[in-house]
Design a protein around this motif. Structure first.
Motif: not given
Length: 58
Positions: A53-58
């Motif tokens: 989920a963090e990777e998708d936000q970057d």
């Protein structure tokens, strides 16, 4: 099935009943011995999901 709470001990890498290692060394409490036994797998799956989920936000 036994009554009480169950914990997964991170020090000994095993499931323990209420009477066990200090809570600072354990994950839980869980309602069953089987649920406590899956604690590490659930934590790993949640960590992976959070990382993705963090990777998708970057």
């Amino acid at each position: 099935m036994s009554e009480g709470q169950w914990w997964f001990c991170l020090k000994h890498m095993r499931v323990e009943p209420d009477q066990g290692c200090p809570n600072k060394d354990r994950m839980g409490p869980y309602e069953s011995e089987q649920e406590a036994a899956g604690a590490l797998e659930r934590a790993a799956a949640r960590n992976k999901a959070w990382d993705e989920a963090e990777e998708d936000q970057d």
